[in-house]
Design a protein around this motif. Structure first.
Motif, PDB file in Angstrom:
ATOM      1  N   PHE A 199      -0.117   6.371   4.653  1.00  0.00           N
ATOM      2  CA  PHE A 199       1.304   6.229   4.375  1.00  0.00           C
ATOM      3  C   PHE A 199       1.681   7.024   3.127  1.00  0.00           C
ATOM      4  O   PHE A 199       0.879   7.165   2.195  1.00  0.00           O
ATOM      5  CB  PHE A 199       1.666   4.756   4.172  1.00  0.00           C
ATOM      6  CG  PHE A 199       1.470   3.909   5.395  1.00  0.00           C
ATOM      7  CD1 PHE A 199       2.508   3.730   6.302  1.00  0.00           C
ATOM      8  CD2 PHE A 199       0.240   3.309   5.648  1.00  0.00           C
ATOM      9  CE1 PHE A 199       2.328   2.958   7.432  1.00  0.00           C
ATOM     10  CE2 PHE A 199       0.066   2.535   6.779  1.00  0.00           C
ATOM     11  CZ  PHE A 199       1.105   2.360   7.683  1.00  0.00           C
ATOM     12  N   VAL A 201       3.930   7.191  -0.137  1.00  0.00           N
ATOM     13  CA  VAL A 201       4.631   6.293  -1.059  1.00  0.00           C
ATOM     14  C   VAL A 201       5.039   7.105  -2.287  1.00  0.00           C
ATOM     15  O   VAL A 201       4.174   7.538  -3.052  1.00  0.00           O
ATOM     16  CB  VAL A 201       3.749   5.104  -1.488  1.00  0.00           C
ATOM     17  CG1 VAL A 201       4.506   4.201  -2.460  1.00  0.00           C
ATOM     18  CG2 VAL A 201       3.284   4.313  -0.272  1.00  0.00           C
ATOM     19  N   ALA A 205       8.816   4.213  -5.762  1.00  0.00           N
ATOM     20  CA  ALA A 205       8.997   3.203  -4.704  1.00  0.00           C
ATOM     21  C   ALA A 205       9.085   1.797  -5.281  1.00  0.00           C
ATOM     22  O   ALA A 205       8.405   1.449  -6.258  1.00  0.00           O
ATOM     23  CB  ALA A 205       7.858   3.287  -3.701  1.00  0.00           C
ATOM     24  N   LEU A 227       0.580  -2.743  -4.690  1.00  0.00           N
ATOM     25  CA  LEU A 227       1.734  -2.643  -3.796  1.00  0.00           C
ATOM     26  C   LEU A 227       2.176  -4.040  -3.397  1.00  0.00           C
ATOM     27  O   LEU A 227       1.377  -4.822  -2.879  1.00  0.00           O
ATOM     28  CB  LEU A 227       1.380  -1.819  -2.561  1.00  0.00           C
ATOM     29  CG  LEU A 227       0.851  -0.413  -2.860  1.00  0.00           C
ATOM     30  CD1 LEU A 227      -0.561  -0.259  -2.343  1.00  0.00           C
ATOM     31  CD2 LEU A 227       1.754   0.659  -2.295  1.00  0.00           C
ATOM     32  N   THR A 230       5.945  -2.989  -0.571  1.00  0.00           N
ATOM     33  CA  THR A 230       6.429  -1.653  -0.927  1.00  0.00           C
ATOM     34  C   THR A 230       6.802  -0.862   0.322  1.00  0.00           C
ATOM     35  O   THR A 230       5.974  -0.709   1.230  1.00  0.00           O
ATOM     36  CB  THR A 230       5.341  -0.893  -1.702  1.00  0.00           C
ATOM     37  OG1 THR A 230       4.973  -1.661  -2.857  1.00  0.00           O
ATOM     38  CG2 THR A 230       5.838   0.477  -2.134  1.00  0.00           C
ATOM     39  N   ALA A 232       7.188   2.217   2.760  1.00  0.00           N
ATOM     40  CA  ALA A 232       6.343   3.405   2.906  1.00  0.00           C
ATOM     41  C   ALA A 232       6.707   4.143   4.186  1.00  0.00           C
ATOM     42  O   ALA A 232       7.269   3.561   5.119  1.00  0.00           O
ATOM     43  CB  ALA A 232       4.872   3.012   2.924  1.00  0.00           C
TER      44      ALA A 232
END
Length: 399
Positions: A199, A201, A205, A227, A230, A232
């Motif tokens: 992913f 990020v 973020a 995270l 979060t 993504a």
């Protein structure tokens, strides 16, 4: 196979060595690691804009130079010689190839040109500090649960309302505290459809916390990435991407480049030691004139040159990368240790740079090794020992 380097490849090496000799001496290295970024942003900008290092191995259509792994390895040999703190390894060697291999056309078009010109740095975040296993260097990354499993452990990904969200933690993320983009390996699907995905990020973020860690080797900045729900973006068009295959392919290339970098560090430590023993006098003569010292230096030279040959071969054929990396890490550890010994009491003090080479060798082996596991996995893949059961060897292979 033509083992000779081209004029362009020699020019890359020569230009970079001259630039780093002027701007990345021991004093500059110590100052760079004390900055918030963990490296010198001005020097990184020069390396990106004037020499194009981040985009050296990226295709020209994305603003790169379109070179091969060999050019990137030669460049990293010089950065290793100077122990340069920079986001080059995390960005150009680990993250960029994954984006190029798995990203959608839109993702590649958006991210790779910014990486090539140095405007964007990136880092690969894998849970549990399991970088070597994730890259397939010390284990089959399809067979071990390096990304966590089930509904707990590692980093978990959840899809809801058309958006992916991540939660969990990744430790020892190389340049993770300063990178503008994180590539996070996360587990999803629970038990029924267990799989690992990558992913994207961004640094800003929501729910992302990054903490710079105190590391043995200050020239390699490490961070803990947390995270908490979060948001993504999935790397690639769908969940069918062969993430483990892409990580293993990137791992072979990374191993070849890392081997060249370790050879550069070993050569740098040896060169400084040779200079020192020519100047340091004992009993009215330079200690380098004693036969015992000459023998030790000769042994170190052979180790460095053997590792360099292996690293250059791996740059031409990345399949040999893990074994070349094992040999280079072993050479770097041995040469750095001997450098401290031959420098005497001053060798492992903050005032002298010899200890920096020891810490680089030890830190790299912790991140990408250890050496015996690199060799064991390579031997297993080559089938050198056959299949071994509790009752002994099978297939006629003696152990």
């Amino acid at each position: 196979m033509d083992a000779a380097f081209t004029a362009e490849q020699d020019e890359i090496r020569r230009t970079l060595r001259d630039l780093l000799a002027q701007h990345s001496g021991p004093g500059e290295v110590r100052a760079a690691v004390r900055t918030a970024e963990g490296h010198d942003p001005a020097l990184w900008h020069r390396l990106a804009q004037e020499l194009g290092l981040p985009g050296l191995a990226l295709p020209e259509e994305y603003g790169g130079a379109g070179c091969t792994v060999t050019e990137l390895a030669l460049a990293c040999e010089e950065t290793g010689r100077a122990l340069l703190p920079s986001p080059l390894l995390a960005t150009a060697v680990l993250a960029a190839p994954l984006i190029a291999a798995l990203g959608t056309p839109a993702q590649r078009a958006e991210l790779l040109p910014r990486i090539a010109d140095g405007a964007l740095t990136a880092a690969l975040a894998v849970p549990g500090g399991s970088m070597a296993a994730a890259l397939g260097l010390t284990a089959d990354n399809r067979a071990v649960a390096w990304a966590g499993g089930g509904r707990a452990g590692g980093v978990q990904a959840r899809l809801g309302d058309g958006r992916w969200r991540l939660y969990g933690e990744a430790g020892r993320v190389l340049d993770g505290h300063s990178a503008g983009l994180l590539l996070v390996a996360a587990h999803t699907g629970g038990y029924p459809r267990s799989r690992t995905l990558l992913f994207l990020v961004p640094a800003e973020a929501e729910g992302l916390t990054r903490t710079r860690l105190t590391s043995m080797d200050e020239t390699r900045s490490l961070a803990r990435v947390e995270l908490r729900d979060t948001p993504a973006e999935l790397l690639g068009p769908d969940e069918a991407a062969d993430v483990c295959g892409a990580l293993a392919a990137t791992g072979r290339i990374a191993a070849a480049v890392l081997a060249a970098e370790a050879v550069g560090a070993a050569a740098g430590a040896l060169a400084r030691t040779v200079t020192y023993v020519k100047e340091r006098e004992q009993f009215g003569r330079a200690i380098g004139s004693f036969q015992a010292v000459k023998h030790r230096l000769a042994d170190l030279y052979v180790r460095v040159e053997a590792a360099r040959s292996a690293a250059y071969h791996a740059a031409w054929d990345p399949a040999a990368g893990p074994l070349a990396l094992a040999q280079a890490l072993e050479a770097a550890r041995t040469v750095a240790g001997e450098a401290v010994q031959l420098h005497g009491g001053i060798g492992f003090t903050w005032e002298h740079e010899a200890h920096l080479y020891v810490k680089r060798a030890a830190g790299d082996e912790l991140l990408f090794g250890p050496v015996h596991r690199l060799r064991d996995h390579a031997a297993g893949q080559a089938g050198l020992f056959g299949d071994v059961t509790a009752d002994g060897p099978v297939h006629g292979v003696a152990v």
